[in-house]
Scaffold this motif. Structure first.
Motif, PDB file in Angstrom:
ATOM      1  N   ASP A 188       0.725  -1.381  -0.007  1.00  0.00           N
ATOM      2  CA  ASP A 188       0.431  -0.248   0.097  1.00  0.00           C
ATOM      3  C   ASP A 188       1.003   1.017  -0.261  1.00  0.00           C
ATOM      4  OD1 ASP A 188      -1.946  -1.650   0.203  1.00  0.00           O
ATOM      5  OD2 ASP A 188      -2.428  -1.161   2.266  1.00  0.00           O
ATOM      6  N   LYS A 189       2.129   1.278   0.672  1.00  0.00           N
ATOM      7  CA  LYS A 189       2.821   2.218   0.730  1.00  0.00           C
ATOM      8  C   LYS A 189       3.874   2.733  -0.467  1.00  0.00           C
ATOM      9  CE  LYS A 189       6.933   4.005   3.222  1.00  0.00           C
ATOM     10  NZ  LYS A 189       8.184   3.889   4.182  1.00  0.00           N
ATOM     11  N   ALA A 190       4.260   1.413  -1.408  1.00  0.00           N
ATOM     12  CA  ALA A 190       4.482   1.941  -2.625  1.00  0.00           C
ATOM     13  C   ALA A 190       3.214   2.244  -3.648  1.00  0.00           C
ATOM     14  CB  ALA A 190       5.489   0.792  -3.271  1.00  0.00           C
ATOM     15  N   VAL A 191       2.724   1.489  -3.461  1.00  0.00           N
ATOM     16  CA  VAL A 191       1.421   2.188  -4.647  1.00  0.00           C
ATOM     17  C   VAL A 191       0.693   3.486  -4.108  1.00  0.00           C
ATOM     18  CG1 VAL A 191      -1.210   1.986  -5.255  1.00  0.00           C
ATOM     19  CG2 VAL A 191      -0.149   0.000  -4.579  1.00  0.00           C
ATOM     20  N   ALA A 192       1.145   3.707  -2.587  1.00  0.00           N
ATOM     21  CA  ALA A 192       0.692   5.087  -2.536  1.00  0.00           C
ATOM     22  C   ALA A 192       1.643   6.583  -2.907  1.00  0.00           C
ATOM     23  CB  ALA A 192       0.471   5.922  -0.871  1.00  0.00           C
ATOM     24  N   ALA A 193       2.797   5.818  -3.194  1.00  0.00           N
ATOM     25  CA  ALA A 193       4.048   6.606  -3.367  1.00  0.00           C
ATOM     26  C   ALA A 193       4.336   6.649  -4.709  1.00  0.00           C
ATOM     27  CB  ALA A 193       5.481   6.220  -3.324  1.00  0.00           C
ATOM     28  N   ALA A 194       3.608   5.755  -5.469  1.00  0.00           N
ATOM     29  CA  ALA A 194       3.575   5.278  -7.116  1.00  0.00           C
ATOM     30  C   ALA A 194       2.522   6.740  -7.482  1.00  0.00           C
ATOM     31  CB  ALA A 194       3.374   4.066  -7.201  1.00  0.00           C
ATOM     32  N   GLU A 195       1.246   7.341  -6.733  1.00  0.00           N
ATOM     33  CA  GLU A 195      -0.262   7.164  -7.327  1.00  0.00           C
ATOM     34  C   GLU A 195       0.352   8.865  -7.247  1.00  0.00           C
ATOM     35  OE1 GLU A 195      -2.872   5.893  -5.191  1.00  0.00           O
ATOM     36  OE2 GLU A 195      -3.897   4.677  -6.831  1.00  0.00           O
ATOM     37  N   ALA A 196       1.438   9.160  -5.724  1.00  0.00           N
ATOM     38  CA  ALA A 196       1.798  11.029  -5.688  1.00  0.00           C
ATOM     39  C   ALA A 196       2.804  11.213  -6.599  1.00  0.00           C
ATOM     40  CB  ALA A 196       2.844  10.847  -4.434  1.00  0.00           C
ATOM     41  N   ALA A 197       4.291  10.082  -6.974  1.00  0.00           N
ATOM     42  CA  ALA A 197       4.323  10.801  -8.250  1.00  0.00           C
ATOM     43  C   ALA A 197       4.243  11.060  -9.287  1.00  0.00           C
ATOM     44  CB  ALA A 197       4.863   9.464  -8.536  1.00  0.00           C
ATOM     45  N   LEU A 198       2.888  10.262  -9.450  1.00  0.00           N
ATOM     46  CA  LEU A 198       2.171  10.575 -11.078  1.00  0.00           C
ATOM     47  C   LEU A 198       1.046  11.666 -11.133  1.00  0.00           C
ATOM     48  CD1 LEU A 198       1.143   9.181 -12.984  1.00  0.00           C
ATOM     49  CD2 LEU A 198      -1.033   8.040 -12.357  1.00  0.00           C
ATOM     50  N   ASP A 199       0.636  11.890  -9.774  1.00  0.00           N
ATOM     51  CA  ASP A 199       0.057  13.236  -9.594  1.00  0.00           C
ATOM     52  C   ASP A 199       0.509  14.426  -9.949  1.00  0.00           C
ATOM     53  OD1 ASP A 199      -2.266  11.903  -9.068  1.00  0.00           O
ATOM     54  OD2 ASP A 199      -2.345  12.142  -6.790  1.00  0.00           O
ATOM     55  N   LYS A 200       1.560  14.407  -9.179  1.00  0.00           N
ATOM     56  CA  LYS A 200       2.827  15.520  -9.247  1.00  0.00           C
ATOM     57  C   LYS A 200       3.165  16.143 -10.567  1.00  0.00           C
ATOM     58  CE  LYS A 200       7.576  16.832  -7.691  1.00  0.00           C
ATOM     59  NZ  LYS A 200       8.496  16.279  -6.736  1.00  0.00           N
ATOM     60  N   ALA A 201       3.552  14.289 -11.267  1.00  0.00           N
ATOM     61  CA  ALA A 201       3.560  14.553 -12.567  1.00  0.00           C
ATOM     62  C   ALA A 201       2.974  15.020 -13.581  1.00  0.00           C
ATOM     63  CB  ALA A 201       4.019  13.221 -13.163  1.00  0.00           C
ATOM     64  N   ARG A 202       1.729  14.638 -13.070  1.00  0.00           N
ATOM     65  CA  ARG A 202      -0.061  15.278 -13.897  1.00  0.00           C
ATOM     66  C   ARG A 202       0.556  16.871 -13.928  1.00  0.00           C
ATOM     67  NH1 ARG A 202      -3.164  11.908 -12.220  1.00  0.00           N
ATOM     68  NH2 ARG A 202      -3.171  10.335 -14.034  1.00  0.00           N
ATOM     69  N   HIS A 203       0.165  16.921 -12.377  1.00  0.00           N
ATOM     70  CA  HIS A 203       0.089  18.524 -12.457  1.00  0.00           C
ATOM     71  C   HIS A 203       1.004  19.803 -13.328  1.00  0.00           C
ATOM     72  CE1 HIS A 203      -2.947  18.485  -9.445  1.00  0.00           C
ATOM     73  NE2 HIS A 203      -2.395  17.552  -8.323  1.00  0.00           N
ATOM     74  N   GLU A 204       2.208  19.486 -12.957  1.00  0.00           N
ATOM     75  CA  GLU A 204       3.377  19.954 -13.554  1.00  0.00           C
ATOM     76  C   GLU A 204       3.194  20.446 -15.349  1.00  0.00           C
ATOM     77  OE1 GLU A 204       7.383  17.771 -12.807  1.00  0.00           O
ATOM     78  OE2 GLU A 204       6.996  19.011 -10.611  1.00  0.00           O
ATOM     79  N   HIS A 205       2.573  18.886 -15.698  1.00  0.00           N
ATOM     80  CA  HIS A 205       2.084  18.730 -17.313  1.00  0.00           C
ATOM     81  C   HIS A 205       1.117  19.773 -17.549  1.00  0.00           C
ATOM     82  CE1 HIS A 205       0.791  17.735 -21.095  1.00  0.00           C
ATOM     83  NE2 HIS A 205      -0.291  17.311 -20.717  1.00  0.00           N
ATOM     84  N   GLN A 206       0.664  20.018 -16.614  1.00  0.00           N
ATOM     85  CA  GLN A 206      -0.697  21.058 -16.738  1.00  0.00           C
ATOM     86  C   GLN A 206      -0.279  22.180 -16.830  1.00  0.00           C
ATOM     87  OE1 GLN A 206      -3.941  19.826 -17.742  1.00  0.00           O
ATOM     88  NE2 GLN A 206      -4.096  21.832 -18.165  1.00  0.00           N
ATOM     89  N   ALA A 207       0.555  22.597 -16.112  1.00  0.00           N
ATOM     90  CA  ALA A 207       1.115  23.633 -15.593  1.00  0.00           C
ATOM     91  C   ALA A 207       1.962  24.315 -16.660  1.00  0.00           C
ATOM     92  CB  ALA A 207       2.490  23.860 -14.453  1.00  0.00           C
TER      93      ALA A 207
END
Length: 219
Positions: free
Chosen positions: A161-180
């Motif tokens: 669960d910790k690994a999944v949460a870390a991967a999802e957080a990295a995906l959200d960060k990359a998505r926000h950077e791409h949108q910016a």
């Protein structure tokens, strides 16, 4: 915290196949599970609880272990019993066409009843308590192993669960950077379009003025 009392073991006996079987267990259900029975042998009258001191002593020495002896015999119960002797004799002897005359079987001598003294009853109670303690100890060992296995599974789930949460957080960060970055490019594109439109307007005015000057010069 009060200590949990261990369940007293009882000796159960049945006959299955070529063997009489006995086991020390806390309940009829536990005995059926130890025998691997798929039906209730007690309801069918095939199994029963026994108070025979020899059988009780043998089973209490190995609680939970199924002991056997050749069916129909009165020998001791052991963990590894041989086939009935009459079955082995029948296999070795050739079959005769004529049926031999049946001989009258002498009745087996009854074993003298054992007189239970206070000392023997005390020893039996001590043996029963030791057998119950051994059975409870084995149950505790299985329960401890089960808890360890559950703890290991819970730890593995937490790690996953910790690994999944870390991967999802990295995906959200990359998505926000791409949108910016996309928004920034769109803003620059809008500014360029505005500059291009202003340039076209300026050029149209200048072109019209110069074309009028050329026309007047030709007149």
């Amino acid at each position: 915290m009060p200590r949990k009392r261990s369940r007293k073991l009882k000796t159960y006996q049945t006959s299955l196949g070529f063997y009489d079987q006995a086991v020390a267990a806390p309940s009829m259900k536990a005995a059926l599970e130890a025998w691997g029975a798929r039906s209730n042998l007690f309801h069918q009258g095939i199994a029963k609880q026994t108070d025979d001191p020899d059988i009780v002593a043998a089973t209490m020495a190995a609680p939970g272990v199924v002991l056997r002896r050749p069916v129909g015999s009165d020998g001791p119960f052991t963990e590894h019993a041989e086939l009935p002797t009459d079955l082995a004799d029948d296999e070795d002897k050739p079959r005769s066409r004529s049926r031999p005359k049946s001989k009258s079987k002498s009745k087996p001598k009854k074993r003298p009843a054992r007189i239970a003294t206070k000392s023997s009853r005390t020893d039996d109670d001590q043996d029963a308590r030791r057998a119950a303690a051994a059975f409870a100890k084995e149950e505790q060992r299985r329960e401890s192993a089960r808890r360890k296995e559950e703890a290991a599974r819970a730890k593995e789930r937490a790690r996953r669960d910790k690994a999944v949460a870390a991967a999802e957080a990295a995906l959200d960060k990359a998505r926000h950077e791409h949108q910016a970055r996309t928004d920034e490019i769109e803003a620059e594109r809008a500014a360029l379009d505005e500059r291009a439109e202003a340039e076209e307007t300026r050029w149209d005015k200048q072109r019209m003025k110069l074309e009028d000057a050329v026309r007047r010069a030709r007149e």
